[in-house]
Design an enzyme around this catalytic site. Structure first.
Site: not given
Length: 959
Positions: A311, A649
């Protein structure tokens, strides 16, 4: 002066003050963090032997905590439960140490009050939701010290906490820790009773360990030789903080470099003109930063000379570049690069999205960004993936605000797009660009939906984070449709912040947004972010410069908003919010197309079209409306499942429409044999491209895709077994439906149906023949995988650990299936009569002479009442499941678990509302849409099909 001049004047004064502390001879630094009870309590514990007597060295600090105990026995800090627990534990230890103090005879009573508070608070503490530095070490350390005073506590997560503590201890190399500086020096008080503090004097810097009063105090307490340097440091910090109140210390001091680097980088990121900020002062800062960077060989830490962290190093390197004192990133890359991200430092518990955003921002400022292209792509992929897999907003381990991560991620990702638009970083894939775009829009969507009526998003610093995020993401062309609203939001936020900028109120507990052992606030950061937010250009970059994002439709979001906006559930939502959902849904389309199909190519034919463009909206909008957004990855998994269900389906419906009873009996046997074989679905048989797949091959392919899903592999055997069973029952129920339809055709619609009652049929065959129940159990397996991945254990656990919880979940599934069946029948009456599909109103309960439903309107009204009943039963079931799960995993986690599972239920509930809107066959509603009667036009000649007509009524996810 105008606002701009005032902003630059404040920035100039801030940097001059910080620079003075950096370069003034004899200065020991500066720190503007608030004082903390936790660290002050540790200093209050310090004692030494003088003339044969043990004397407390800083009695004034004990007086401070003594006088600031609250009525409930606690020391609250920022008001969060974890800070109250940590503060009160430390203060209770101090109280027990001072019990012999004759001048304060009520110390035992105060200690009992603190103990009573902790007894309750620890029972309410959800460890898994805690994000504080080293809490898993600090709390056990304090509890062990209290054990020595005869004070002990029992609480639900006691064993989990101590297992974490033991696991962390087992990984530590004490010889390495004693040898050189490491990040552990910041929290060495957590190792009282374990660490040999006599081996640590050489690690002291200016009398302290990593600028931490609590660790320095613990060292003075436990080292056998008194160290005047450490005592002098603590006395100096107490003196510095005298203006804050009597005899206190902060969690960190000094913070000179931290405050300079963070403040100045924020001012730069948000377009403050350095020429108006005392260039000579900034040059002196740059020279000093470069001096320390050279000493650290290209990297440095929070305090120069201590543990290097990514950082601090990344932001310093970026500042040196923009201040014309550049330094190579080579050593930085070597030090912090990991296989898939950049680490902050050694021994960190988990990776940080904000650290990686800062690393990305720094590398994007390198003189030749293409030199670090592989690292840039790696970090960008990590940051985008964090947002892709996170539900709602992303929180980080360094800041409690949900908007801090958004700010840093948006700054880095938008600059990445800006650089790519300039022709750099050519290896960035279209998929990564898409994920970056989705990540950025996720940020803006969540922020827009979270603004408070006064224009804020919490305290002034949090509001600054949010405003800066909006400014950055406003640079993207994807914001064009909501740009007017976006600018109104930004103006209201500025109207909230401007008076605060001029008034400069003192910090309050809610301003403590930075995470350490407890939370804290930093005055210089509040100033810097406030100035930055009020100064940042809107948008941060010209949208025309962000030119390489994949194009998306500008009309589809409007269509989606207008079409679904007719529903009662969405009518109260403002237009901008419906458009936001539409944009999010449109961005998901390419992601769905990128995922390989779980069915055969031949099976997929005819299954594409506008319906699939509508699907993402039907998942995003209901979840967001309820305040339970799911991750982009979770949404994509659901969409892929819906697509697979639809295609499978659809194929079975169309090919079984002429099947005989013998054909159906044969297929039933094959299904039962397939699912009975334990070896099934471990591998997948190849099917030649030159023939159509058989029914059982289609079923096997679909089941294989779910049972071997990469994000369900760590689900327990029990949870995956439930999914396997649900898939089997679904296909068998579909065949049973076909058999019913054959009987219906043979008997005729005018004959009364004899046999199973309507109730039993809807709760068995009807509920099983609902694809949405598969989706619920599949979501259970996705959740189980996530839970076990977090646990990191080979011993896989069930999502619902008890028989009661398992039963309650299955009851929710059954109610959901029944609701879906009834809703489908309610909205498919005309279709089912035309196609001779068994429908609820064909049962004798509806058609019999004594049914009381002798008209079509009466039958529909009765079916509507049953649909509402089962929908409410599903809602109530999930709510009760949350209540019963809470004692096992905590309230927040229980709610999050159920929200993940409920996604497909919300999707189906939306279908039900669509059906109620049209009060006709959904396919008729789609025909209206394609004609434009509902305000939705055809695009490229294709109609906006919202569902499909099938032989047995199993219309994809809805059924």
């Amino acid at each position: 002066m105008g606002l701009s001049e005032d902003l630059h004047a404040r920035a100039r004064t801030l940097m001059q003050t910080l620079e003075s502390a950096l370069n003034t001879p004899g200065s020991r630094g500066i720190g503007t963090a608030n004082p903390t009870i936790y660290d002050t309590a540790w200093v209050a514990m310090v004692s030494r032997e003088i003339d044969g007597k043990q004397v407390f060295v800083f009695p004034e600090t004990f007086t401070y905590i003594y006088e600031h105990q609250e009525a409930d026995g606690s020391w609250s800090g920022d008001g969060s439960l974890i800070d109250s627990i940590v503060n009160t534990l430390a203060c209770l230890v101090a109280l027990k140490m001072h019990e012999s103090n004759a001048s304060k005879p009520d110390i035992p009573a105060r200690a009992r009050a603190a103990q009573n508070y902790l007894d309750d608070a620890l029972k309410r503490w959800d460890i898994m939701e805690t994000e504080r530095v080293a809490y898993e070490m600090i709390v056990p350390c304090l509890l062990k010290q209290l054990d020595a005073f005869g004070v002990s506590f029992t609480f639900p997560h006691h064993d989990l906490l101590y297992n974490m503590y033991a696991g962390k201890l087992a990984k530590l190399n004490w010889e390495a820790i004693y040898a050189k500086n490491s990040s552990l020096l910041h929290c060495m008080e957590a190792f009282v009773g374990v660490c040999d503090f006599d081996r640590m004097p050489h690690l002291l810097r200016d009398g302290n360990f990593m600028a931490t009063p609590s660790t320095t105090a613990a060292y003075l307490m436990k080292a056998t030789k008194w160290d005047d340097r450490a005592e002098d440091y603590l006395r100096h910090v107490i003196e510095v903080y005298a203006p804050h109140g009597r005899d206190v210390v902060p969690n960190l001091w000094p913070m000179t470099f931290f405050e300079i680097v963070w403040s100045l980088s924020s001012l730069y990121d948000n377009n403050l003109e350095f020429a108006q900020m005392d260039p000579e002062c900034l040059d002196r800062i740059a020279l000093k930063l470069r001096e320390f960077l050279v000493a650290g060989k290209g990297v440095l830490g929070f305090v120069p000379g201590t543990t290097h962290d990514a950082d601090m190093s990344s932001k310093t390197l970026m500042l040196l570049q923009v201040l014309n004192h550049p330094y190579s990133h080579d050593e930085f890359v070597t030090e912090f690069e990991a296989p898939t991200y950049f680490r902050c430092y050694s021994f960190e518990r988990n990776a940080s999205v904000t650290v990686n955003s800062n690393c990305l921002m720094s590398l994007l400022h390198a003189p030749d960004v293409n030199k670090y292209e592989s690292q840039i792509v790696k970090i960008a992929t990590y940051v985008a993936d964090v947002w892709w897999t996170s539900a709602g907003v992303v929180k980080d381990k360094w800041n409690v605000s949900e908007w801090y991560s958004s700010m840093l991620s948006s700054q880095a990702l938008v600059r990445l797009l800006f650089e790519h638009g300039k022709g750099n970083l050519k290896s960035i894939s279209e998929e990564l660009l898409s994920r970056v775009s989705i990540a950025c829009f996720t940020m803006i969507s969540r922020i827009l939906q979270s603004q408070k009526p006064d224009g804020s998003w919490g305290c002034a610093e949090e509001t600054s984070y949010a405003l800066i995020t909006l400014a950055n993401v406003a640079s993207l062309p994807t914001c064009d449709l909501i740009r007017d609203h976006l600018y109104k939001v930004i103006e209201s936020a500025k109207a909230y912040l401007t008076p605060i900028f001029y008034a400069r109120p003192a910090a309050k507990p809610e301003d403590r947004v930075w995470i350490d052992k407890v939370t804290y606030s930093v005055e210089s950061f509040r100033d810097a972010y406030l100035v930055s937010a009020l100064n940042v250009p809107i948008p941060r970059f010209d949208p025309s410069s962000i030119s390489t994002l994949p194009a998306i439709s500008q009309t589809l979001p409007k269509e989606l908003s207008k079409f679904f906006g007719r529903l009662d559930m969405f009518k109260p939502a403002p237009e901008w919010r419906k458009l936001t959902w539409g944009i999010e849904a449109t961005l998901m389309g390419p992601e769905l197309n990128r995922v390989p199909s779980s069915t055969f190519a031949k099976v997929e034919k005819g299954a594409a079209g506008k319906w699939f463009e509508f699907l993402p909206y039907m998942t995003i909008a209901p979840s967001s409306l309820e305040g339970t957004p799911i991750s982009s990855q979770g949404m994509l998994d659901v969409l892929v499942l819906i697509r697979g269900l639809y295609n499978t389906d659809d194929y079975l419906d169309m090919t079984l429409i002429k099947a005989t009873n013998e054909d159906l009996d044969d297929l039933k046997k094959k299904i039962r044999d397939l699912f009975a074989d334990p070896k099934s679905f471990s591998t997948l048989s190849e099917v030649p491209d030159d023939r159509m797949p058989t029914h059982i091959e289609v079923i096997e392919r679909f089941a294989y895709s779910l049972l071997n899903h990469p994000r369900a592999q760590l689900a327990s055997d029990n949870d995956k077994g439930l999914l396997r069973s649900e898939i089997e029952h679904y296909f068998l129920a579909g065949i049973a439906q076909c058999e019913e339809n054959i009987l219906l055709r043979e008997r005729g619609l005018d004959k009364e149906r004899i046999g199973t009652s309507h109730y039993r049929w809807t709760h068995v065959v009807g509920a099983d023949n609902v694809a949405g129940t598969i989706a619920l159990v599949f979501a259970l397996c996705l959740l189980g995988h996530q839970i076990n991945e977090e646990r990191g254990s080979r011993d896989l656990v069930d999502v619902f650990p008890s028989p009661v919880l398992k039963y309650l979940f299955n009851d929710c599934v059954m109610h959901f299936g029944t609701f879906s069946r009834l809703a489908n029948d309610l909205h498919s009456i005309s279709r089912d009569f035309n196609e001779v599909n068994l429908n609820s109103i064909m049962f004798s309960e509806f058609t019999g002479p004594k049914s009381g439903t002798d008209t079509e309107k009466a039958r529909e009204a009765a079916l509507l009442e049953l649909t509402k009943f089962e929908r409410k039963a599903t809602d109530d079931g999930f709510e009760y499941l949350v209540q019963q799960l809470t004692p096992h995993v905590g309230a927040k986690r229980a709610r999050d678990y159920i929200n993940i599972i409920r996604v497909t239920y919300l999707h189906t509930a939306l279908y039900d509302d669509l059906g109620r809107l049209t009060r006709a066959d959904i396919s008729n509603a789609n025909q209206e849409v394609s004609k434009g009667t509902n305000g939705v036009k055809k695009i490229n000649g294709s109609s906006t099909n919202g569902t499909k007509v099938t032989a047995n009524g199993s219309n994809g996810i809805h059924h």
